[in-house]
Design a protein around this motif. Sequence first.
Motif, PDB file in Angstrom:
ATOM      1  N   LEU A 191      58.015  25.925   6.347  1.00 21.46           N
ATOM      2  CA  LEU A 191      56.446  25.512   6.941  1.00 21.46           C
ATOM      3  C   LEU A 191      55.907  24.171   6.243  1.00 21.46           C
ATOM      4  O   LEU A 191      55.360  23.265   6.866  1.00 21.46           O
ATOM      5  N   PHE A 192      56.366  24.119   4.889  1.00 14.28           N
ATOM      6  CA  PHE A 192      55.469  23.014   4.124  1.00 14.28           C
ATOM      7  C   PHE A 192      56.212  21.791   4.801  1.00 14.28           C
ATOM      8  O   PHE A 192      55.456  20.864   4.993  1.00 14.28           O
ATOM      9  N   GLU A 193      57.559  21.580   4.944  1.00 11.36           N
ATOM     10  CA  GLU A 193      58.139  20.513   5.693  1.00 11.36           C
ATOM     11  C   GLU A 193      57.517  20.281   7.056  1.00 11.36           C
ATOM     12  O   GLU A 193      57.414  18.978   7.402  1.00 11.36           O
ATOM     13  N   ILE A 194      57.057  21.449   7.779  1.00  6.12           N
ATOM     14  CA  ILE A 194      56.617  21.036   9.173  1.00  6.12           C
ATOM     15  C   ILE A 194      55.338  20.346   8.959  1.00  6.12           C
ATOM     16  O   ILE A 194      55.070  19.438   9.682  1.00  6.12           O
ATOM     17  N   PHE A 195      54.514  20.822   8.067  1.00  7.83           N
ATOM     18  CA  PHE A 195      53.294  20.184   7.898  1.00  7.83           C
ATOM     19  C   PHE A 195      53.314  18.639   7.454  1.00  7.83           C
ATOM     20  O   PHE A 195      52.590  18.036   7.751  1.00  7.83           O
ATOM     21  N   ILE A 196      54.219  18.461   6.547  1.00 10.87           N
ATOM     22  CA  ILE A 196      54.593  17.085   6.224  1.00 10.87           C
ATOM     23  C   ILE A 196      54.972  16.219   7.344  1.00 10.87           C
ATOM     24  O   ILE A 196      54.518  15.143   7.358  1.00 10.87           O
ATOM     25  N   GLN A 197      55.791  16.706   7.946  1.00  9.62           N
ATOM     26  CA  GLN A 197      56.430  15.954   9.173  1.00  9.62           C
ATOM     27  C   GLN A 197      55.228  15.706  10.236  1.00  9.62           C
ATOM     28  O   GLN A 197      55.064  14.462  10.713  1.00  9.62           O
ATOM     29  N   MET A 198      54.315  16.695  10.236  1.00  2.96           N
ATOM     30  CA  MET A 198      53.194  16.490  11.344  1.00  2.96           C
ATOM     31  C   MET A 198      52.267  15.202  10.843  1.00  2.96           C
ATOM     32  O   MET A 198      51.740  14.380  11.568  1.00  2.96           O
ATOM     33  N   PHE A 199      52.202  15.428   9.391  1.00  7.68           N
ATOM     34  CA  PHE A 199      51.364  14.221   8.870  1.00  7.68           C
ATOM     35  C   PHE A 199      51.739  12.877   8.815  1.00  7.68           C
ATOM     36  O   PHE A 199      51.108  12.196   9.267  1.00  7.68           O
ATOM     37  N   LEU A 200      53.236  13.068   8.665  1.00  7.94           N
ATOM     38  CA  LEU A 200      53.913  11.419   8.883  1.00  7.94           C
ATOM     39  C   LEU A 200      53.949  11.002  10.189  1.00  7.94           C
ATOM     40  O   LEU A 200      53.751   9.891  10.605  1.00  7.94           O
ATOM     41  N   VAL A 201      53.890  12.068  11.088  1.00 10.95           N
ATOM     42  CA  VAL A 201      53.949  11.565  12.747  1.00 10.95           C
ATOM     43  C   VAL A 201      52.491  10.673  12.792  1.00 10.95           C
ATOM     44  O   VAL A 201      52.577   9.795  13.518  1.00 10.95           O
ATOM     45  N   GLU A 202      51.429  11.586  12.461  1.00 14.05           N
ATOM     46  CA  GLU A 202      50.208  10.883  12.739  1.00 14.05           C
ATOM     47  C   GLU A 202      49.808   9.570  11.834  1.00 14.05           C
ATOM     48  O   GLU A 202      49.342   9.011  12.358  1.00 14.05           O
TER      49      GLU A 202
END
Length: 156
Positions: A124-135
């Motif tokens: 889940l932590f990596e999913i949130f990081i990935q979401m942040f990086l996309v934005e």
Amino acid sequence: MNNKTITLIEYEYLHYNENDNEKTKLSLKEFNAVKEFIYRNEETNATQFLKITTRNKHEALEAQQFVGIIQLTNGKTIEILPKISKEKNVEKSKEILIKMLKTLKNFPFKNFQSVNLKTTKMPLFEIFIQMFLVELWKVVKKGVKHNYITIEENAK
């Protein structure tokens, strides 16, 4: 999932393991550290995430009605996912959580494409990081906003 991530579904129990070798449990040291954190932060509602209880005559931590991530000081992560059925289905729970987050009114990651990233396999932590990086990448691609102000004056 790596061995530093423990995934729970809401209302699931987390026990300690004295042998430190079982991936689904905390070591006694980790368990006591989490308990200490809960006791120290009772007035700030730390028990809204994990509640200290007894299960099968052993002390346990019960995930409450909140979802998210708890990071321990040694790097181990406890993920709490939404309970969507009686069966424990981590991948489906993550998929539902991402869909729920996308429906929030002011959530900045509404356009996150999780299909191509295999997010149900990611912590889940990596999913949130990935979401942040996309934005962040969208902002970087737009460039820094700059305006020039014309000033006419005599220099001394």
